[in-house]
Design an enzyme around this catalytic site. Structure first.
Site, PDB file in Angstrom:
ATOM      1  N   LYS A  28       0.875  -1.186   0.000  1.00  0.00           N
ATOM      2  CA  LYS A  28       0.000   0.000   0.000  1.00  0.00           C
ATOM      3  C   LYS A  28       0.907   1.229   0.000  1.00  0.00           C
ATOM      4  O   LYS A  28       2.040   1.155   0.455  1.00  0.00           O
ATOM      5  CB  LYS A  28      -0.876   0.001   1.261  1.00  0.00           C
ATOM      6  CG  LYS A  28      -2.085   0.900   1.178  1.00  0.00           C
ATOM      7  CD  LYS A  28      -3.252   0.238   0.462  1.00  0.00           C
ATOM      8  CE  LYS A  28      -4.358   1.227   0.168  1.00  0.00           C
ATOM      9  NZ  LYS A  28      -5.533   0.573  -0.442  1.00  0.00           N
ATOM     10  N   ASP A  45      -6.758   4.435  -4.888  1.00  0.00           N
ATOM     11  CA  ASP A  45      -7.472   4.285  -3.611  1.00  0.00           C
ATOM     12  C   ASP A  45      -8.092   5.662  -3.373  1.00  0.00           C
ATOM     13  O   ASP A  45      -8.272   6.431  -4.334  1.00  0.00           O
ATOM     14  CB  ASP A  45      -6.505   3.865  -2.486  1.00  0.00           C
ATOM     15  CG  ASP A  45      -7.226   3.509  -1.187  1.00  0.00           C
ATOM     16  OD1 ASP A  45      -7.966   2.518  -1.163  1.00  0.00           O
ATOM     17  OD2 ASP A  45      -7.071   4.242  -0.185  1.00  0.00           O
TER      18      ASP A  45
END
Ligand code: NDP
Length: 444
Positions: free
Chosen positions: A126, A166
């Site tokens: 991430k 995201d």
């Protein structure tokens, strides 16, 4: 003290300043305990859990950029490369002022198990920045993305680490990031997913997380002997996940009555008009309160989340910790019997306790929103074979993947004596594959 407890105690000492990460780690470790105990000696002797909870590496860098007035700014950029046991690191980039290392470690850790559940060969990662794209011009966003990628490109690659979008990183940002990667590396490769269709993107990727959420919800609801038709659904958020969850839920006959953004929520008792939401969010990049200008019969509630609206099913699709214990109680008191998480960790620990005590259907994020990363992995496959699949082909594979995730999660829960507890089922099913791969690969 059990092995799981020992590892968590050590983690708390080392990372006391990372509350979100500790919360995520504690929840996973607690629930995988039965699977760990079944192999305790093997895992202990190879320090498997100690390795599982530490990222393989974290890259932190500064991102200098210039605004339209010529003023210089510096943001922080990150990439957490958490676990590559089953494939290249894979996970989104988040641009939001709240981004810090703790949040990205929590998201990266969750991603390991989510990616494993998809059955596809992708590891967990991430990244992102504390940059806030809200209110910035296109040119400012482009300059920021170019500066971010100028540094990030040293650490990623089609077989190494493949980021995606995201919160705050949609098609526009992925386009700018991809352009800069290609320019610096002189490589036309599938290094990012969520790309535009004209440069290697996959059909159905924008829809994937929201559609996948509804596919798995449908599977869970069917297994409980019910269906989605005519059920009242409350959705939070009005971004990518929320929009397509709303679309698929409506296609399956449900009635979605709310959407929201960080300022408030809209309640439309006649059912949300998605074309209005698309226009506000995808075209005008406006605020959700503008919905009532187009649909005067709807109501806008400033400063609140939609959890007090009576519903059968709640699909939180905005952000982490958006449902606390009190919100969960309100949902339950109003008759909600199913919650499936589109956002990452939207229900806090008290909320999950409340769902479980009430015995409602609850599908946690790492299973429920895995459709996004699953179609990202399908985008990687298409890029590798230099082919593009049709919408129906990708959507069909997405549906199969979500049905399989439901099966795996339900079976794992049953195997460890917690039938119907999909939190435990998802964590254990995700963990077992990663643990097997890590064990086979030795002490790395
Ligand atoms: P978007 O940026 O497209 O939309 C986010 C939505 O949530 C917006 O409506 C935003 O409102 C709202 N929101 C953000 N922060 C807050 C907050 N603090 N309080 C209330 N509302 C808030 O993001 P996505 O739809 O892509 O992502 C939503 C969630 O889904 C995230 O948790 C993400 O990690 C998760 N997710 C996304 C995937 C994807 O494929 N996109 C895949 C898997 C998970 P505002 O405009 O006011 O900020």
């Amino acid at each position: 003290m059990s092995y799981v407890e020992e590892v968590f105690e050590g983690l708390k000492k080392k990372h006391a300043h990372e509350p979100e990460f500790l919360e995520a780690a504690e929840r996973v470790l607690e629930t995988i305990a039965p699977a760990v105990e079944a192999n305790e000696e093997k895992y202990r002797s190879t320090a498997l859990l100690e390795r599982l909870v530490e990222p393989e590496r974290i890259i932190t860098f500064r991102v200098p950029w210039t605004d339209d007035q010529g003023k210089h700014h510096v943001n922080l950029g990150y990439r957490v490369q958490f676990n590559s046991a089953i494939g290249p690191y894979k996970g989104g980039l988040r641009f939001h002022p709240s981004v810090n290392q703790s949040i990205l470690k929590f998201l990266g850790f969750e991603q390991i198990f989510k990616n494993s559940l998809t059955g596809l060969p992708i590891g967990g990662g991430k990244g992102g920045s504390d940059f806030d794209p809200k209110g910035k011009s296109d040119a400012e966003v482009m300059r920021f993305c170019q500066s971010f990628m100028t540094e990030l490109c040293k650490y990623i690659g089609a077989d190494q680490d493949v980021p995606a979008g995201d919160i705050g990183v949609g098609g526009r940002e992925v386009g700018y990031l991809y352009g800069q990667y290609k320019r610096i590396k002189n490589l036309y490769e599938g290094v990012l997913t969520g790309k535009g269709l004209s440069f290697g993107g996959s059909l159905a990727r924008p829809e994937a997380t929201g559609y996948g959420l509804v596919y798995i919800t449908n599977e869970m609801v069917k297994a409980a002997g019910k269906d989605l038709k005519d059920k009242v659904v409350v959705i939070s958020g009005s971004g990518n996940v929320a929009q397509y969850a709303c679309q698929k839920a409506q296609q399956l006959g449900a009635k979605v009555v709310t959407v929201s953004d960080s300022n408030g929520y809209v309640y439309d008792p006649d059912g949300i008009k998605l074309d209005v939401v698309f226009d506000i969010k995808q075209v005008k990049r406006g605020r959700i309160k503008e919905y009532v200008d187009a649909v005067p019969t709807a109501k806008y509630v400033e400063g609140e989340r939609p959890w007090s609206v009576k519903c059968d099913i709640a699909l939180p699709c905005a952000t982490q910790n958006e449902i606390n214990g009190a919100d969960a109680k309100t949902l339950l008191d109003n008759g909600c019997w199913c919650v499936a998480e589109g956002a990452n960790m939207p229900s806090d620990a008290d909320a999950i306790d409340a769902y479980q005590a009430a015995g409602i259907l609850f599908m946690p994020a790492k299973a429920a929103n895995a459709g996004g990363v699953a179609v990202s992995a399908l985008e990687m496959s298409q890029n590798s074979e230099r082919l593009s699949w049709t919408f129906e082909e990708v959507d069909g594979k997405l549906n199969d993947i979500m049905v399989n995730i439901y099966k795996k999660v339900a079976e794992a829960a049953k195997k460890y004596g917690t039938e119907g507890d999909f939190v435990t089922g998802a964590n254990i099913a995700g963990f077992e594959k990663v643990a097997e791969a890590m064990s086979a690969q030795g002490l790395v």
